[in-house]
Enzyme design. Structure first.
Site, PDB file in Angstrom:
ATOM      1  N   TYR A  11      16.633   0.668  62.961  1.00 17.42           N
ATOM      2  CA  TYR A  11      16.036  -0.472  62.689  1.00 17.42           C
ATOM      3  C   TYR A  11      15.527  -0.895  63.943  1.00 17.42           C
ATOM      4  CZ  TYR A  11      16.517  -5.091  60.725  1.00 17.42           C
ATOM      5  OH  TYR A  11      15.699  -6.604  59.950  1.00 17.42           O
ATOM      6  N   ASN A  32      19.843  11.372  66.556  1.00 20.08           N
ATOM      7  CA  ASN A  32      20.332  11.915  65.523  1.00 20.08           C
ATOM      8  C   ASN A  32      20.159  11.909  64.188  1.00 20.08           C
ATOM      9  OD1 ASN A  32      22.033  10.257  64.629  1.00 20.08           O
ATOM     10  ND2 ASN A  32      23.993  11.181  65.780  1.00 20.08           N
ATOM     11  N   SER A 125      26.611  -7.697  70.612  1.00 15.41           N
ATOM     12  CA  SER A 125      26.387  -8.060  69.379  1.00 15.41           C
ATOM     13  C   SER A 125      27.468  -9.400  69.135  1.00 15.41           C
ATOM     14  CB  SER A 125      26.745  -7.048  68.366  1.00 15.41           C
ATOM     15  OG  SER A 125      28.127  -7.540  67.322  1.00 15.41           O
ATOM     16  N   TYR A 150      34.548  -0.977  65.318  1.00 14.86           N
ATOM     17  CA  TYR A 150      33.460  -1.258  65.454  1.00 14.86           C
ATOM     18  C   TYR A 150      32.763  -2.171  66.897  1.00 14.86           C
ATOM     19  CZ  TYR A 150      28.463  -2.895  65.914  1.00 14.86           C
ATOM     20  OH  TYR A 150      27.498  -3.972  66.400  1.00 14.86           O
ATOM     21  N   LYS A 154      31.685  -2.273  71.240  1.00 18.62           N
ATOM     22  CA  LYS A 154      30.690  -2.599  71.957  1.00 18.62           C
ATOM     23  C   LYS A 154      31.377  -3.211  73.401  1.00 18.62           C
ATOM     24  CE  LYS A 154      27.620  -1.738  69.425  1.00 18.62           C
ATOM     25  NZ  LYS A 154      25.833  -1.011  70.356  1.00 18.62           N
ATOM     26  N   ASP A 298      35.589 -12.206  58.297  1.00 15.12           N
ATOM     27  CA  ASP A 298      34.182 -13.181  58.036  1.00 15.12           C
ATOM     28  C   ASP A 298      34.944 -14.005  59.526  1.00 15.12           C
ATOM     29  OD1 ASP A 298      32.618 -11.842  57.150  1.00 15.12           O
ATOM     30  OD2 ASP A 298      32.818 -12.855  54.900  1.00 15.12           O
TER      31      ASP A 298
HETATM   32  C1  WQD Z   1      25.991 -12.349  56.566  1.00 11.39           C
HETATM   33  C2  WQD Z   1      27.020 -13.251  55.631  1.00 11.39           C
HETATM   34  C3  WQD Z   1      28.473 -12.802  54.733  1.00 11.39           C
HETATM   35  C4  WQD Z   1      26.922  -9.464  52.519  1.00 11.39           C
HETATM   36  C5  WQD Z   1      27.307  -7.980  60.798  1.00 11.39           C
HETATM   37  C6  WQD Z   1      28.136  -7.881  62.065  1.00 11.39           C
HETATM   38  C7  WQD Z   1      27.758  -8.298  62.945  1.00 11.39           C
HETATM   39  C8  WQD Z   1      26.071  -8.171  63.354  1.00 11.39           C
HETATM   40  C9  WQD Z   1      25.620  -8.223  62.380  1.00 11.39           C
HETATM   41  C10 WQD Z   1      25.918  -5.812  64.565  1.00 11.39           C
HETATM   42  C11 WQD Z   1      28.633 -13.500  55.575  1.00 11.39           C
HETATM   43  C12 WQD Z   1      27.859 -13.158  53.704  1.00 11.39           C
HETATM   44  C13 WQD Z   1      26.963 -10.396  52.871  1.00 11.39           C
HETATM   45  C14 WQD Z   1      26.784 -10.168  51.074  1.00 11.39           C
HETATM   46  C15 WQD Z   1      27.861 -11.772  51.137  1.00 11.39           C
HETATM   47  N1  WQD Z   1      26.106  -6.546  63.412  1.00 11.39           N
HETATM   48  N2  WQD Z   1      27.461 -11.647  52.738  1.00 11.39           N
HETATM   49  N3  WQD Z   1      27.479 -11.000  50.191  1.00 11.39           N
HETATM   50  O1  WQD Z   1      28.913  -9.728  59.171  1.00 11.39           O
HETATM   51  O2  WQD Z   1      27.746 -11.671  59.773  1.00 11.39           O
HETATM   52  O3  WQD Z   1      27.236 -10.020  61.059  1.00 11.39           O
HETATM   53  O4  WQD Z   1      26.457  -7.999  60.980  1.00 11.39           O
HETATM   54  O5  WQD Z   1      26.739  -5.707  65.397  1.00 11.39           O
HETATM   55  O6  WQD Z   1      29.040  -7.496  64.148  1.00 11.39           O
HETATM   56  O7  WQD Z   1      29.373  -8.142  61.812  1.00 11.39           O
HETATM   57  O8  WQD Z   1      27.103 -10.170  58.274  1.00 11.39           O
HETATM   58  O9  WQD Z   1      24.781  -9.938  56.640  1.00 11.39           O
HETATM   59  O10 WQD Z   1      27.118  -8.326  56.732  1.00 11.39           O
HETATM   60  O11 WQD Z   1      27.596 -11.201  56.677  1.00 11.39           O
HETATM   61  O12 WQD Z   1      28.491 -13.508  50.796  1.00 11.39           O
HETATM   62  O13 WQD Z   1      26.677  -8.984  49.908  1.00 11.39           O
HETATM   63  O14 WQD Z   1      26.792 -13.050  54.896  1.00 11.39           O
HETATM   64  O15 WQD Z   1      30.886 -12.811  54.164  1.00 11.39           O
HETATM   65  O16 WQD Z   1      29.014 -14.495  55.016  1.00 11.39           O
HETATM   66  P1  WQD Z   1      28.294 -10.549  59.658  1.00 11.39           P
HETATM   67  P2  WQD Z   1      26.523  -9.517  57.214  1.00 11.39           P
END
Ligand code: WQD
Length: 336
Positions: A11, A32, A125, A150, A154, A298
């Site tokens: 991505y 990969n 991250s 994870y 990092k 979260d």
């Molecule tokens: C965002 C918000 C969810 C899905 C992750 C990794 C972080 C980074 C980015 C790489 C949260 C809420 C989500 C859903 C929801 N990645 N949500 N319903 O957790 O902030 O970060 O990705 O390094 O390290 O932890 O991103 O997009 O999963 O969630 O309500 O179906 O959306 O609870 O509040 P997050 P996310």
């Protein structure tokens, strides 16, 4: 100038490959294909007019990696994206994450040192900050004990780079991403979904297009204005451009330290409900959502202090949430 992009069909890697080529760099991609497909290299070629050199090599395959570096002697710098990135999966399969993310990076760094390649840009991250004591989070904010394997991979990656720089002529820029979203304007590249999305934006677009029945909002009883979690969503093209700024600072020897760290966010925090509303406003499509329980792990709120990246990298995120929603939606329609 040749730049090796590991994870370059992924991505963020694919968008960065485009920006590199737009700036005249020659891009070599290693991937990969564990979470992407080889045709992404063709798509990059369609956007830029030149297909990057692509090879299917796993960083954990030491022999293949060694052969690759023997063949490609004149690499100036590496941008290292190749890694697994699903937080929940890393809790279920910790060893798989340590093997892939840590062993792969060790092999890569070993080859770089052996081949006198002294410059790397590394994907880290905001997860390293955990639940921050103060918002927005600056690069000086303390790194908290990792909440997931994870996140720990990092942190280990960052530590390896700073340790290596202390004793070698070796330079790194560590980029701590906030929440990447959006896709390229061409809708030729974007985030490829594998199974049920964990992340909010692909879940929204898949629900809107009818692939998922309902989006669950993970809790609305947090201590935030509307009760839902706050994150700093950043457009993937803005993020990609920051890699070029970071690379050029390092290659032109402007770095003040051998290992520098930058947050990459917009500085704005948006709640889950604000993201859903932005999607609905940008596309005119209603998202079927329901309020569910909190998701474990979260953090309540996090967004970036952008001053350092703005001042030192001379980079600023330009696109807003609406553009992230529109380009994500166009991408979702393109791949459906
Ligand atoms: C965002 C918000 C969810 C899905 C992750 C990794 C972080 C980074 C980015 C790489 C949260 C809420 C989500 C859903 C929801 N990645 N949500 N319903 O957790 O902030 O970060 O990705 O390094 O390290 O932890 O991103 O997009 O999963 O969630 O309500 O179906 O959306 O609870 O509040 P997050 P996310």
């Amino acid at each position: 100038m040749k730049i090796l992009v590991t994870g370059g069909t992924g991505y963020i890697g694919s968008h960065t490959a485009v920006e590199l080529q737009n700036k005249g760099y020659e891009v070599l991609i290693l991937d990969n294909l564990s979470n992407s497909t080889a045709d992404v290299a063709d798509k990059i070629g369609l956007i830029t007019g030149k297909k990057p050199d692509f090879e299917n090599v796993d960083l954990c395959d030491k022999a293949s990696l060694h052969g690759y570096f023997r063949k490609n002697k004149d690499i100036e710098a590496v941008i290292h994206f190749a890694a697994f990135k699903a937080v929940g999966e890393s809790v279920e399969k910790p060893l798989m994450y340590y093997m892939n993310n840590v062993t792969g990076m060790i092999n890569l760094l070993d080859e770089m040192l052996k081949n006198n390649i002294a410059n790397i840009v590394y994907s880290s991250s905001c997860t390293v900050y955990g639940e921050a004591d103060k918002l927005p989070v600056s690069e000086e904010s303390p790194v908290k004990k990792a909440e997931s394997p994870y996140g720990f991979t990092k942190q280990i990656g960052e530590q390896m780079l700073t340790d290596i720089s202390k004793v070698n002529d070796f330079h790194s820029v560590i980029l701590r991403y906030f929440n990447p979203a959006g896709a390229h304007d061409s809708s030729l590249i974007g985030e490829l979904p594998s199974g049920i999305p964990n992340n909010l934006v692909p879940y929204i677009t898949q629900t809107a297009i009818g692939k998922r029945e309902v989006l669950t909002v993970n809790g609305n009883d947090y201590d935030t204005p509307d009760g839902t979690n706050i994150r700093d969503y950043i457009h993937v093209v803005d993020l990609a451009k920051a890699h070029i700024s970071a690379l050029e600072r390092m290659l032109s020897k402007k770095s003040e330290e051998k290992s520098e760290i930058f947050n990459l966010g917009t500085g704005r925090g948006n709640s889950v409900m604000e993201v859903i509303n932005a999607f609905e406003e940008a596309t005119g499509i209603k998202v079927n959502y329901r309020i569910g329980p909190r998701r474990s792990g979260d953090v309540v709120s996090i967004y970036s202090d952008t001053e350092r990246a703005n001042k030192i990298l001379g980079w600023k995120a330009e696109r807003d949430l609406k553009n992230m929603m529109l380009t994500s939606w166009n991408w979702q329609k393109a791949i459906n």
